[in-house]
Design a protein around this motif. Structure first.
Motif, short mmCIF file in Angstrom:
data_model
loop_
_atom_site.label_atom_id
_atom_site.label_comp_id
_atom_site.label_asym_id
_atom_site.label_seq_id
_atom_site.Cartn_x
_atom_site.Cartn_y
_atom_site.Cartn_z
N LYS A 85 -2.98 -7.72 -10.76
CA LYS A 85 -1.64 -7.92 -11.29
C LYS A 85 -0.75 -6.75 -10.88
N LEU A 86 0.51 -7.04 -10.74
CA LEU A 86 1.47 -6.07 -10.22
C LEU A 86 2.29 -5.45 -11.35
N TYR A 87 2.40 -4.13 -11.34
CA TYR A 87 3.25 -3.42 -12.30
C TYR A 87 3.99 -2.30 -11.57
N PHE A 88 5.09 -1.86 -12.17
CA PHE A 88 5.86 -0.75 -11.61
C PHE A 88 5.59 0.52 -12.42
N GLU A 141 5.45 -5.88 -21.25
CA GLU A 141 4.03 -5.73 -20.91
C GLU A 141 3.85 -4.58 -19.92
N ASN A 142 4.74 -4.48 -18.94
CA ASN A 142 4.68 -3.39 -17.97
C ASN A 142 4.72 -2.04 -18.68
N LEU A 143 5.62 -1.92 -19.65
CA LEU A 143 5.74 -0.66 -20.40
C LEU A 143 4.43 -0.29 -21.08
N VAL A 144 3.80 -1.24 -21.74
CA VAL A 144 2.59 -0.95 -22.50
C VAL A 144 1.42 -0.60 -21.57
N LEU A 188 1.62 0.58 -18.62
CA LEU A 188 1.95 1.88 -18.05
C LEU A 188 1.65 3.02 -19.01
N GLU A 189 1.88 2.79 -20.31
CA GLU A 189 1.57 3.82 -21.30
C GLU A 189 0.08 4.13 -21.33
N PHE A 190 -0.75 3.11 -21.22
CA PHE A 190 -2.19 3.33 -21.17
C PHE A 190 -2.57 4.14 -19.93
N LEU A 191 -1.95 3.81 -18.80
CA LEU A 191 -2.24 4.53 -17.56
C LEU A 191 -1.79 5.99 -17.66
N LYS A 192 -0.60 6.22 -18.21
CA LYS A 192 -0.10 7.59 -18.38
C LYS A 192 -1.04 8.40 -19.27
N SER A 193 -1.52 7.77 -20.32
CA SER A 193 -2.42 8.47 -21.24
C SER A 193 -3.68 8.94 -20.50
N ARG A 194 -4.23 8.09 -19.66
CA ARG A 194 -5.41 8.47 -18.87
C ARG A 194 -5.09 9.62 -17.94
N PHE A 195 -4.01 9.48 -17.18
CA PHE A 195 -3.66 10.52 -16.20
C PHE A 195 -3.33 11.84 -16.89
N ASN A 196 -2.68 11.78 -18.05
CA ASN A 196 -2.31 13.00 -18.76
C ASN A 196 -3.52 13.74 -19.32
N GLN A 197 -4.65 13.05 -19.39
CA GLN A 197 -5.91 13.70 -19.78
C GLN A 197 -6.73 14.13 -18.57
N SER A 231 0.82 -1.21 0.00
CA SER A 231 0.00 0.00 0.00
C SER A 231 0.86 1.26 0.00
N VAL A 232 1.94 1.24 0.77
CA VAL A 232 2.81 2.41 0.83
C VAL A 232 3.59 2.57 -0.47
N LEU A 233 4.05 1.48 -1.06
CA LEU A 233 4.73 1.57 -2.35
C LEU A 233 3.79 2.08 -3.43
N GLU A 234 2.54 1.71 -3.35
CA GLU A 234 1.55 2.19 -4.32
C GLU A 234 1.26 3.67 -4.10
N ALA A 235 1.12 4.07 -2.83
CA ALA A 235 0.86 5.48 -2.52
C ALA A 235 2.06 6.36 -2.83
N SER A 236 3.25 5.76 -2.88
CA SER A 236 4.47 6.50 -3.21
C SER A 236 4.80 6.43 -4.70
N TYR A 237 3.91 5.86 -5.49
CA TYR A 237 4.07 5.77 -6.94
C TYR A 237 5.31 4.98 -7.34
N ILE A 238 5.59 3.91 -6.59
CA ILE A 238 6.64 2.99 -6.99
C ILE A 238 6.05 1.89 -7.86
N LEU A 239 4.89 1.41 -7.48
CA LEU A 239 4.21 0.36 -8.23
C LEU A 239 2.71 0.62 -8.23
N PHE A 240 1.99 -0.14 -9.04
CA PHE A 240 0.52 -0.06 -9.03
C PHE A 240 -0.04 -1.44 -9.31
N ARG A 241 -1.29 -1.62 -8.93
CA ARG A 241 -1.96 -2.90 -9.13
C ARG A 241 -3.09 -2.73 -10.13
N LEU A 242 -3.13 -3.62 -11.10
CA LEU A 242 -4.17 -3.60 -12.13
C LEU A 242 -5.28 -4.55 -11.71
#
Length: 387
Positions: free
Chosen positions: A254-257, A286-289, A291-300, A227-238
């Motif tokens: 699923k776990l991604y960084f 797979e993590n990269l791709v 993450l790109e989808f997530l970045k696209s959402r956040f950037n909007q 939870s702390v790693l997720e809140a610190s933007y080290i990783l995220f769970r899909l």
């Protein structure tokens, strides 16, 4: 791109929201470019770095007076370091017409708790992750292994800092210092084992009990660390996609960084040649791709609408994206050559979900793109345009 400002896709959303809210809150990992973006965008604002203990002590003498002095435009960096300030921001934002505060922070748990308590209705919140492929400009043409190894931290691309140095500094300075401090970890060795085990589980289902057994700490401790790693933007769970489709589905995330460069560092991968031969190259891709989808959402300025599908027959689709009542499915493959076998699970999911699933695509490392609503394929560099 050396030593140059890298413009960010989030800029337009920050500008739009600044016209409607007295308080802007920008969260994201340390070193993702929050301060640089805010200073560039609000160049006439007074800047305050609340990491500075002596400065915090000066402000503490008269917090309301300080905020009123700069109420028409101030950037408060790492504002979670001074949580008592939020109540004063609320008061001054209400009292001073035309006030404008820009708050940044790298601890989402601490920051959002205070925003929710004190600034509800007054603040707009956005998230800035490391550089997306679309923000890399010509560097997007780099070899795939270079993109995976370098990750997205601006210092690597804008200042030409070697990625191993950047990752080592990030890990030592921020993860071990900040996260260890938040968790009050006494046995650093176990935490180091834990985070490296997480890297080894990139793009896989996360089972806290399995990590607990390997690390030698309790399941509640593992969940707290995650939870702390997720809140610190080290990783995220899909999260899994489990609409009622009449099947027994996996309900484990699923776990991604938040950066593939950090994953490579934690796995001991030092160069492109090691990465090319590494057994986890596929999951890192797979993590990269994802993450790109997530970045696209956040950037909007939008929340995540991403899930993955997997049932107990081991059929899996890497991304299921919801747009209202419409669904889009993506299978991610690190291969350079396309094989019809890549479509197997997409075909199954299409039969299962019917007309609700309006598009299925394979995202891979090959050159050929087929622009087709049903069972198309695209190079991952082009996937930045579809999310």
């Amino acid at each position: 791109m050396s030593n140059a400002f890298i413009d960010r896709k989030l800029r337009s959303e920050l500008i739009r929201l600044s016209q409607h809210y007295a308080v802007l809150v920008l969260t994201g990992p340390r070193q993702s470019g929050k301060t640089t973006l805010c200073k560039n965008l609000f160049s006439d604002y007074h800047y305050v770095n609340l990491e500075d203990i002596s400065l915090r002590e000066q402000i503490a003498a008269s917090p309301k007076g300080f905020l009123k002095q700069y109420a028409k435009g101030v950037i408060l960096d790492e504002v979670q370091r001074y949580p008592e300030l939020f109540s004063y921001i609320q008061v001054v934002a209400d009292e001073v017409r035309g006030s404008h505060f820009v708050l940044t922070g790298s601890s989402n748990f601490t920051l959002m708790e205070k925003v929710t308590q004190s600034l509800a209705g007054r603040a707009a919140t956005l998230t800035l992750l490391p550089l997306s492929l679309a923000e890399l400009g010509d560097h997007i043409k780099a070899d795939t292994n270079t993109l995976l190894l370098n990750g997205g931290y601006p210092a690597v691309w804008a200042k030409n800092i070697p990625v191993l140095d950047a990752s080592r500094n990030y890990y030592n300075t921020y993860i071990e210092r900040d996260v260890r401090g938040l968790l009050n970890i006494k046995d650093l060795t176990k935490f180091q084992t834990f985070i490296r085990l997480c890297a080894g589980r990139t793009a896989t289902e996360l089972t806290a009990s399995a990590l607990s057994n390997e690390v030698g700490v309790s399941v509640p401790t593992i969940n707290e660390w995650l939870s702390v790693l997720e809140a610190s933007y080290i990783l995220f769970r899909l999260p899994p996609f489990y609409r009622n489709v009449g099947k027994r589905l996996i309900k484990t995330p699923k776990l991604y960084f938040c950066d593939t460069g950090l994953v490579c560092f934690l796995l001991g991968i030092e160069n492109e040649q090691q990465l090319a031969a590494h057994p986890l190259r596929g999951p890192i891709f797979e993590n990269l791709v994802v993450l790109e989808f997530l970045k696209s959402r956040f950037n909007q300025g939008k929340l995540s609408n991403l899930f993955y599908y997997r049932d107990q027959s081991q059929r899996e689709v890497d991304i299921v994206q919801e747009h209202a009542d419409k669904l889009y499915a993506y299978e991610i493959k690190s291969a350079k050559a396309f094989h019809r076998e890549f479509l197997k699970n997409l075909v199954y999911l299409k039969k299962l979900l019917g007309s609700n699933l309006v598009s299925t695509q394979v995202i891979y490392d090959g050159e050929t793109d087929i622009d087709s609503p049903e069972y198309g394929m695209m190079n991952f560099r082009n996937a930045v345009h579809v999310s």
